[in-house]
Design an enzyme around this catalytic site. Structure first.
Site, PDB file in Angstrom:
ATOM      1  CB  THR A 184       2.878  26.054  21.951  1.00  0.00           C
ATOM      2  OG1 THR A 184       2.305  27.342  22.094  1.00  0.00           O
ATOM      3  CG2 THR A 184       3.835  25.833  23.128  1.00  0.00           C
ATOM      4  CG  ASP A 185       2.576  30.945  19.518  1.00  0.00           C
ATOM      5  OD1 ASP A 185       2.116  30.389  20.537  1.00  0.00           O
ATOM      6  OD2 ASP A 185       1.931  31.819  18.885  1.00  0.00           O
ATOM      7  CD  GLU A 186       0.974  29.925  25.333  1.00  0.00           C
ATOM      8  OE1 GLU A 186       1.366  29.835  26.505  1.00  0.00           O
ATOM      9  OE2 GLU A 186      -0.227  29.980  25.021  1.00  0.00           O
ATOM     10  CE1 TYR A 224       0.773  23.837  26.843  1.00  0.00           C
ATOM     11  CE2 TYR A 224       1.023  26.139  26.168  1.00  0.00           C
ATOM     12  CZ  TYR A 224       0.821  24.809  25.844  1.00  0.00           C
ATOM     13  OH  TYR A 224       0.671  24.437  24.525  1.00  0.00           O
ATOM     14  CE  LYS A 266       3.763  21.590  23.808  1.00  0.00           C
ATOM     15  NZ  LYS A 266       3.242  20.265  23.356  1.00  0.00           N
TER      16      LYS A 266
HETATM   17  P1  NAD Z   1      -6.157  19.393  24.194  1.00  0.00           P
HETATM   18  O1  NAD Z   1      -5.976  19.758  25.636  1.00  0.00           O
HETATM   19  O2  NAD Z   1      -7.438  19.685  23.519  1.00  0.00           O
HETATM   20  O3  NAD Z   1      -5.874  17.826  24.002  1.00  0.00           O
HETATM   21  C1  NAD Z   1      -4.814  17.165  24.625  1.00  0.00           C
HETATM   22  C2  NAD Z   1      -5.047  15.670  24.503  1.00  0.00           C
HETATM   23  O4  NAD Z   1      -3.958  15.008  25.145  1.00  0.00           O
HETATM   24  C3  NAD Z   1      -6.327  15.187  25.183  1.00  0.00           C
HETATM   25  O5  NAD Z   1      -7.016  14.284  24.347  1.00  0.00           O
HETATM   26  C4  NAD Z   1      -5.829  14.498  26.443  1.00  0.00           C
HETATM   27  O6  NAD Z   1      -6.679  13.458  26.885  1.00  0.00           O
HETATM   28  C5  NAD Z   1      -4.469  13.975  25.983  1.00  0.00           C
HETATM   29  N1  NAD Z   1      -3.551  13.775  27.108  1.00  0.00           N
HETATM   30  C6  NAD Z   1      -3.274  14.642  28.116  1.00  0.00           C
HETATM   31  N2  NAD Z   1      -2.404  14.087  28.983  1.00  0.00           N
HETATM   32  C7  NAD Z   1      -2.103  12.851  28.508  1.00  0.00           C
HETATM   33  C8  NAD Z   1      -1.245  11.797  28.949  1.00  0.00           C
HETATM   34  N3  NAD Z   1      -0.552  11.913  30.085  1.00  0.00           N
HETATM   35  N4  NAD Z   1      -1.167  10.670  28.206  1.00  0.00           N
HETATM   36  C9  NAD Z   1      -1.883  10.552  27.054  1.00  0.00           C
HETATM   37  N5  NAD Z   1      -2.731  11.495  26.614  1.00  0.00           N
HETATM   38  C10 NAD Z   1      -2.838  12.647  27.312  1.00  0.00           C
HETATM   39  O7  NAD Z   1      -4.921  20.075  23.454  1.00  0.00           O
HETATM   40  P2  NAD Z   1      -4.842  20.710  22.005  1.00  0.00           P
HETATM   41  O8  NAD Z   1      -5.263  22.124  22.074  1.00  0.00           O
HETATM   42  O9  NAD Z   1      -5.476  19.801  21.020  1.00  0.00           O
HETATM   43  O10 NAD Z   1      -3.245  20.703  21.792  1.00  0.00           O
HETATM   44  C11 NAD Z   1      -2.590  19.560  21.251  1.00  0.00           C
HETATM   45  C12 NAD Z   1      -1.108  19.840  21.165  1.00  0.00           C
HETATM   46  O11 NAD Z   1      -0.864  20.980  20.355  1.00  0.00           O
HETATM   47  C13 NAD Z   1      -0.454  20.136  22.517  1.00  0.00           C
HETATM   48  O12 NAD Z   1       0.814  19.540  22.533  1.00  0.00           O
HETATM   49  C14 NAD Z   1      -0.343  21.654  22.539  1.00  0.00           C
HETATM   50  O13 NAD Z   1       0.753  22.064  23.330  1.00  0.00           O
HETATM   51  C15 NAD Z   1      -0.109  21.956  21.076  1.00  0.00           C
HETATM   52  N6  NAD Z   1      -0.580  23.260  20.616  1.00  0.00           N
HETATM   53  C16 NAD Z   1      -1.850  23.687  20.871  1.00  0.00           C
HETATM   54  C17 NAD Z   1      -2.290  24.913  20.366  1.00  0.00           C
HETATM   55  C18 NAD Z   1      -3.692  25.412  20.594  1.00  0.00           C
HETATM   56  O14 NAD Z   1      -4.001  26.552  20.238  1.00  0.00           O
HETATM   57  N7  NAD Z   1      -4.603  24.638  21.150  1.00  0.00           N
HETATM   58  C19 NAD Z   1      -1.416  25.703  19.622  1.00  0.00           C
HETATM   59  C20 NAD Z   1      -0.103  25.234  19.396  1.00  0.00           C
HETATM   60  C21 NAD Z   1       0.291  24.008  19.883  1.00  0.00           C
HETATM   61  O1  DAU Z   2      -0.324  30.186  21.358  1.00  0.00           O
HETATM   62  C1  DAU Z   2      -0.595  28.823  21.370  1.00  0.00           C
HETATM   63  C2  DAU Z   2      -1.314  28.451  22.643  1.00  0.00           C
HETATM   64  O2  DAU Z   2      -2.638  28.959  22.528  1.00  0.00           O
HETATM   65  C3  DAU Z   2      -1.339  26.952  22.900  1.00  0.00           C
HETATM   66  O3  DAU Z   2      -0.034  26.496  23.093  1.00  0.00           O
HETATM   67  C4  DAU Z   2      -2.207  26.624  24.126  1.00  0.00           C
HETATM   68  O4  DAU Z   2      -2.298  25.218  24.294  1.00  0.00           O
HETATM   69  C5  DAU Z   2      -3.591  27.191  23.890  1.00  0.00           C
HETATM   70  O5  DAU Z   2      -4.412  26.956  25.015  1.00  0.00           O
HETATM   71  C6  DAU Z   2      -3.510  28.683  23.609  1.00  0.00           C
HETATM   72  O6  DAU Z   2      -3.057  29.398  24.798  1.00  0.00           O
HETATM   73  P1  DAU Z   2      -3.679  30.792  25.253  1.00  0.00           P
HETATM   74  O7  DAU Z   2      -3.405  30.989  26.678  1.00  0.00           O
HETATM   75  O8  DAU Z   2      -3.291  31.882  24.315  1.00  0.00           O
HETATM   76  O9  DAU Z   2      -5.244  30.464  24.966  1.00  0.00           O
HETATM   77  P2  DAU Z   2      -6.564  30.808  25.801  1.00  0.00           P
HETATM   78  O10 DAU Z   2      -7.731  30.452  24.934  1.00  0.00           O
HETATM   79  O11 DAU Z   2      -6.528  30.257  27.189  1.00  0.00           O
HETATM   80  O12 DAU Z   2      -6.499  32.387  25.930  1.00  0.00           O
HETATM   81  C7  DAU Z   2      -6.438  33.236  24.778  1.00  0.00           C
HETATM   82  C8  DAU Z   2      -6.344  34.669  25.247  1.00  0.00           C
HETATM   83  O13 DAU Z   2      -7.593  35.037  25.854  1.00  0.00           O
HETATM   84  C9  DAU Z   2      -5.301  34.903  26.317  1.00  0.00           C
HETATM   85  O14 DAU Z   2      -4.719  36.194  26.117  1.00  0.00           O
HETATM   86  C10 DAU Z   2      -6.076  34.891  27.629  1.00  0.00           C
HETATM   87  C11 DAU Z   2      -7.426  35.442  27.219  1.00  0.00           C
HETATM   88  N1  DAU Z   2      -8.608  34.922  27.964  1.00  0.00           N
HETATM   89  C12 DAU Z   2      -8.757  33.580  28.064  1.00  0.00           C
HETATM   90  C13 DAU Z   2      -9.829  33.039  28.715  1.00  0.00           C
HETATM   91  C14 DAU Z   2      -9.992  31.541  28.858  1.00  0.00           C
HETATM   92  C15 DAU Z   2      -9.557  35.800  28.463  1.00  0.00           C
HETATM   93  O15 DAU Z   2      -9.437  37.025  28.342  1.00  0.00           O
HETATM   94  N2  DAU Z   2     -10.638  35.255  29.111  1.00  0.00           N
HETATM   95  C16 DAU Z   2     -10.815  33.917  29.274  1.00  0.00           C
HETATM   96  O16 DAU Z   2     -11.827  33.495  29.889  1.00  0.00           O
END
Ligand code: NAD
Ligand code: DAU
Length: 353
Positions: free
Chosen positions: A134-136, A159, A163
C-alpha cells in the site's frame, strides 16, 4: 497432476482486490493454475468468485497464513511455482481498535509465506513472489508532492506499520537469500465487491438507505482513487513483466478530498434514485476524526508507466458510476455481507458518535 505452465498461489483471493485479480488471471491465462488461499475472515467471501469457481484452472484452499504447517502442505500439494500475496487485515479503523491481528496476519503471515517459498524453491530460477502493498507505508503528504518508490517509509497507523514491516521482510528475503520478489504499492481502490465499511461502499449503502453519512473530521483528508480492475491489471503487468527486486507504485493521479467525494456520490445517487437534487447531501454527518488520520496520499506511478506501459483505463467518474450501478443491482450481496460481523462493527463505531 495436470500440466499447467505456472501454478500460482494467490493469497487473499476471496477479498475485494484479490477476487478481481483471481477472476482476471483465471480467464486470461487458462494455461495457469490459480490456487486461491484465504482464511475467509469477515472480509473474505467466496460468493465474490461464484461466476468463475467452476473453471478447470481454479482451486480454493481455506487456510490461515499464520499456520505455517498448512501453508507448506498447500505448497507441496499444488507444487506452487509463484505467489501473489494479498492476504491481509486491511482496514485502518480496525487496526486502531486492535493491532495484534494485523501483526499476526500482515507480519507473521507474510514471513511464513516468504520462508515457505524460500525453502521450497531454493535457488531454482523462474519463480516470482509478488507482494501487494500500500501507499500508506510512506506516511502522510502535505499539500505538495507525490510518493515515489524512493520516498522513505514513515507508517503512522498500526495497519500501515504492519504493512511496512511486511515490505521490509520481503526486501530482506530478496537481499539476504535472493528470493525472487517483486512488490507493488498502490493507492486507494474502489469498485464492485468492496467490503461496505470502507468509505465509498459505506457511503453508497447509507445514501441508498437514507442513513447518516459519517465524514471523519472536516472531510478535508485527501485520497488518490484507483478503479480496482486497473489495480488488477497493474499487478498482472508487474507480476509478468516487472523486474525482480523492484517495487512499483500504482495510482490514478486522481486526488479527492473525502467531502468532495461524498458530495459527488450524493449528487450521482440522487439522479439514479430519482430523488430531488440535494436530498442525500442532508445525510452528511461530521463525526469524530480517525486517530492519527493521515492527511493526504498521492502516488507518482511514472516508473510503472515508463517501464511497463501501464496507465489506468477509465476515469474516476466512469468508475464511480459503474460502482454505484453494481451496488444498486447487487443489494442482496450487500445485505448478506452486512448482516454479520459488520453489523456489530458499525453499531460499535457509529451509534455513540
Ligand atoms: P480485503 O480486506 O478486502 O481482503 C483481504 C483478504 O485476505 C480477505 O479475503 C481475507 O479473508 C483474507 N485474509 C485475511 N487474513 C488472512 C489470513 N490470516 N490468512 C489468509 N487469508 C486472510 O483487502 P483488500 O482491500 O482486497 O486488500 C488486499 C491487499 O491489497 C492487502 O494486502 C492490502 O494491504 C492491499 N492494498 C489494498 C488497497 C485498498 O484500497 N483496498 C490499496 C493498496 C493495497
Ligand atoms: O491507500 C491505500 C489504503 O486505502 C489501503 O492500504 C487500505 O487497505 C484501504 O482500506 C484504504 O485505506 P483508507 O484508510 O484510506 O480507506 P478508508 O475507506 O477506510 O477511508 C478513506 C478515507 O475516508 C479516509 O480519509 C478516512 C475517511 N472515512 C472513512 C470511513 C470508513 C470517513 O470519513 N468516514 C468513514 O466512515
Amino acid at each position: 497432476m495436470e500440466n499447467f505452465q505456472k501454478r500460482i498461489l494467490v493469497t487473499g483471493g476471496a477479498g475485494f482486490i484479490g477476487s478481481h485479480l483471481v477472476r482476471r488471471l483465471l480467464q486470461k491465462y487458462p494455461q495457469n493454475l490459480i490456487v486461491n488461499l484465504d482464511k475467509l475472515t469477515y472480509a473474505g467471501n467466496l460468493t465474490n468468485l461464484e461466476d468463475v469457481e467452476n473453471l478447470p484452472n481454479y482451486v480454493f484452499e481455506k487456510v490461515d497464513i499464520v499456520d505455517v504447517i498448512a501453508l507448506k502442505e498447500v505448497f507441496e500439494k499444488h507444487k506452487i511455482t509463484d505467489i501473489i500475496h494479498l492476504a491481509a487485515e486491511s482496514h485502518v479503523d480496525r487496526s486502531i481498535e486492535g493491532p495484534m491481528e494485523f501483526v499476526m496476519t500482515n507480519v507473521v503471515g507474510t514471513v511464513n509465506l516468504l520462508q515457505v517459498a524460500k525453502d521450497s524453491w531454493g535457488k531454482e530460477e523462474g519463480h516470482v513472489f509478488h507482494h501487494v502493498s500500500t501507499d500508506e507505508v510512506y506516511g502522510s503528504l502535505g499539500e505538495e508532492g507525490l510518493f515515489t518508490e524512493e520516498t522513505s517509509y514513515d507508517p503512522r497507523s498500526p495497519y500501515s506499520a504492519s504493512k511496512a514491516s511486511s515490505d521490509h521482510f520481503v526486501m530482506a528475503f530478496y537481499h539476504t537469500y535472493g528470493l525472487p520478489i517483486k512488490m507493488s504499492n498502490c493507492s486507494n481502490n474502489y469498485g464492485s465487491h468492496h467490503f461496505p465499511e470502507k468509505l465509498i461502499p459505506l457511503m453508497i449503502h447509507n445514501i441508498k438507505n437514507s442513513k447518516p453519512l459519517p465524514v471523519y473530521g472536516k472531510g478535508d483528508n485527501i485520497r488518490d482513487w484507483l478503479w480496482v480492475e486497473d489495480h488488477a491489471s497493474a499487478i498482472d503487468k508487474i507480476f509478468h513483466e516487472g523486474r525482480i527486486g523492484e517495487s512499483y507504485n500504482v495510482g490514478g493521479l486522481n486526488e479527492w478530498t473525502n467531502i468532495e467525494l461524498v458530495h459527488f456520490l450524493c449528487r450521482l445517487m440522487d439522479k439514479k434514485l430519482g430523488r430531488e437534487a440535494g436530498e442525500s447531501e442532508k445525510l452528511i454527518t461530521y463525526v469524530t476524526d480517525r486517530a492519527g488520520h493521515d492527511k493526504r496520499y498521492a502516488i507518482d506511478a511514472s516508473k510503472l508507466e515508463k517501464e511497463l506501459g501501464w496507465t489506468p483505463s477509465i476515469t474516476f467518474e466512469e468508475g464511480l458510476e459503474k460502482t454505484v450501478d453494481w451496488y444498486l443491482e447487487n443489494s442482496e450481496w450487500v445485505d448478506r455481507i452486512t448482516s454479520g460481523s459488520y453489523k456489530e462493527y458499525y453499531q460499535k463505531m457509529y451509534t455513540n458518535r
